[in-house]
Enzyme design. Structure first.
Site, PDB file in Angstrom:
ATOM      1  N   ARG A 242      -0.939 -41.996 -43.498  1.00  0.00           N
ATOM      2  CA  ARG A 242       0.446 -42.021 -43.036  1.00  0.00           C
ATOM      3  C   ARG A 242       1.069 -40.674 -43.356  1.00  0.00           C
ATOM      4  NH1 ARG A 242      -0.714 -45.636 -40.293  1.00  0.00           N
ATOM      5  NH2 ARG A 242       0.230 -47.711 -40.123  1.00  0.00           N
ATOM      6  N   GLU A 271       7.140 -38.849 -37.458  1.00  0.00           N
ATOM      7  CA  GLU A 271       6.482 -39.347 -36.242  1.00  0.00           C
ATOM      8  C   GLU A 271       7.408 -40.198 -35.367  1.00  0.00           C
ATOM      9  OE1 GLU A 271       2.514 -40.618 -37.366  1.00  0.00           O
ATOM     10  OE2 GLU A 271       2.572 -41.991 -35.676  1.00  0.00           O
ATOM     11  N   HIS A 289      -1.870 -39.490 -33.796  1.00  0.00           N
ATOM     12  CA  HIS A 289      -2.063 -40.824 -34.384  1.00  0.00           C
ATOM     13  C   HIS A 289      -3.034 -41.668 -33.537  1.00  0.00           C
ATOM     14  CE1 HIS A 289       0.018 -43.946 -37.203  1.00  0.00           C
ATOM     15  NE2 HIS A 289      -1.268 -44.204 -37.038  1.00  0.00           N
TER      16      HIS A 289
HETATM   17  C1  GLV Z   1      -2.792 -47.223 -37.751  1.00  0.00           C
HETATM   18  O1  GLV Z   1      -2.279 -46.243 -38.202  1.00  0.00           O
HETATM   19  C2  GLV Z   1      -2.874 -48.457 -38.441  1.00  0.00           C
HETATM   20  O2  GLV Z   1      -2.236 -48.612 -39.489  1.00  0.00           O
HETATM   21  O3  GLV Z   1      -3.588 -49.332 -37.953  1.00  0.00           O
END
Ligand code: GLV
Length: 323
Positions: A242, A271, A289
């Site tokens: 993250r 983001e 992402h």
């Molecule tokens: C993606 O970032 C997830 O948490 O699945």
């Protein structure tokens, strides 16, 4: 008439078909959003009166939104393994079960992490830009030379959970030495070819540091200026966890002053906004992402979220609850 199931964003075709079938067998309508993320108002309208919701990580769920949804809401199934977008205390207080999608995205996320490790150490994106820049070039012994990960380099995995351990397996297949931090393992012990160490040792000894912790108040800016300074000169940082785990301003400074040779980010602090300073930082590879964006994986994530909703609506325990 039972309340609808709300889906905030379009899932893959297979997951959509699974949701429609689950809705039919539960005798419920399915209220479907668009492909793009809903605004907060659209999200509130979608949740209003729904008994269950399938949401994605772009939807922020807090106490106000849960109150707007109404007391009938029983389950929120997040189509992600991370769930920092959901206020778990508020959900608990509202009697709403929260679920995530662990396990089904480990391999895809580890594959992407390893792709980023190779992309940044072997300067793949730089080479691509060089050719697309239409400048003349010719093979040379000093051209785009990078780190050989398979020549004894050390990978440090911060957070040896499901995804971290899948990254470790890939690194071992590339003959890397693998260090990891884990809340469950004692520093100094070894298992499956991985040596567990404390964070300080990991930062000091790794040529590549890869972040695999969830975002919590404790891990926010885990990689700050001090952690970056503690990394080996010339090392690389990878973040597919993250954005908030890494202090991006500090990372840009470490790349600019040459302390780090490179970094790769799949996730960002603001983001989907990307700090413009990142775009000009040297040695940085960026992806939007997409670590779990494999076809089979995205099908499985959507299907697991739907199965969680179906279980709760049928009065059964959720398959993969959080909190
Ligand atoms: C993606 O970032 C997830 O948490 O699945």
């Amino acid at each position: 008439m039972p309340g609808p199931i709300y889906l905030s964003r379009l899932l893959t075709d297979r997951a959509m078909a699974h949701l429609e079938a689950a809705g039919r067998s539960a005798g419920r309508t399915v209220r479907v959003g668009r492909e793009a993320p809903p605004s907060r108002e659209e999200l509130a309208a979608g949740l209003a009166g729904a008994d269950a919701a399938v949401l994605t990580l772009t939807e922020r769920v807090d106490a106000d939104l849960l109150a707007a949804a109404g007391p009938q809401l029983r389950v929120v199934a997040n189509v992600a393994v991370g769930f920092d977008n959901i206020d778990l205390a508020a959900a608990r207080a509202a009697g709403v079960v929260v679920t995530n999608t662990p396990g089904v995205l480990d391999r895809a996320s580890a594959d992407h992490t390893f792709a980023l490790i190779l992309a940044v150490t072997r300067r793949i994106a730089e080479g691509d830009r060089l050719i697309r820049g239409r400048e003349p070039w010719v093979w040379g012994p000093r051209m785009l030379v990078g780190l050989d990960v398979s020549a004894g380099a050390t990978l440090g995995i911060l957070g040896y959970g499901r995804i971290g351990s899948a990254v470790a397996r890939r690194a071992l297949a590339f003959d890397m030495r693998v260090l990891a931090t884990s809340r469950r393992a004692t520093p100094g012990t070894t298992a499956d070819g991985v040596t567990f160490v404390d964070t300080e040792t990991l930062l000091a000894e790794s040529d590549v540091v890869s972040v695999h912790t969830p975002l919590t108040p404790q891990t926010r800016h885990l990689i700050d200026a001090a952690a970056l300074a503690a990394m080996k000169p010339g090392a690389y940082l990878i973040n597919t966890a993250r954005g908030g785990v890494v202090d991006e301003e500090a990372l840009v400074a470490a790349l600019r002053d040459g302390h780090l040779r490179g970094a790769a980010l799949d996730v960002f602090e603001g983001e989907p906004a990307v700090n413009p300073a990142l775009l000009d930082a040297p040695g940085l590879v960026l992806t939007p992402h997409t670590a779990s964006a494999g076809e089979a994986t995205r099908d499985a994530m959507g299907i697991l979220a739907v199965d969680n909703v179906a279980a709760v609506l049928a009065g059964n325990p959720p398959l993969t609850p959080v909190g």
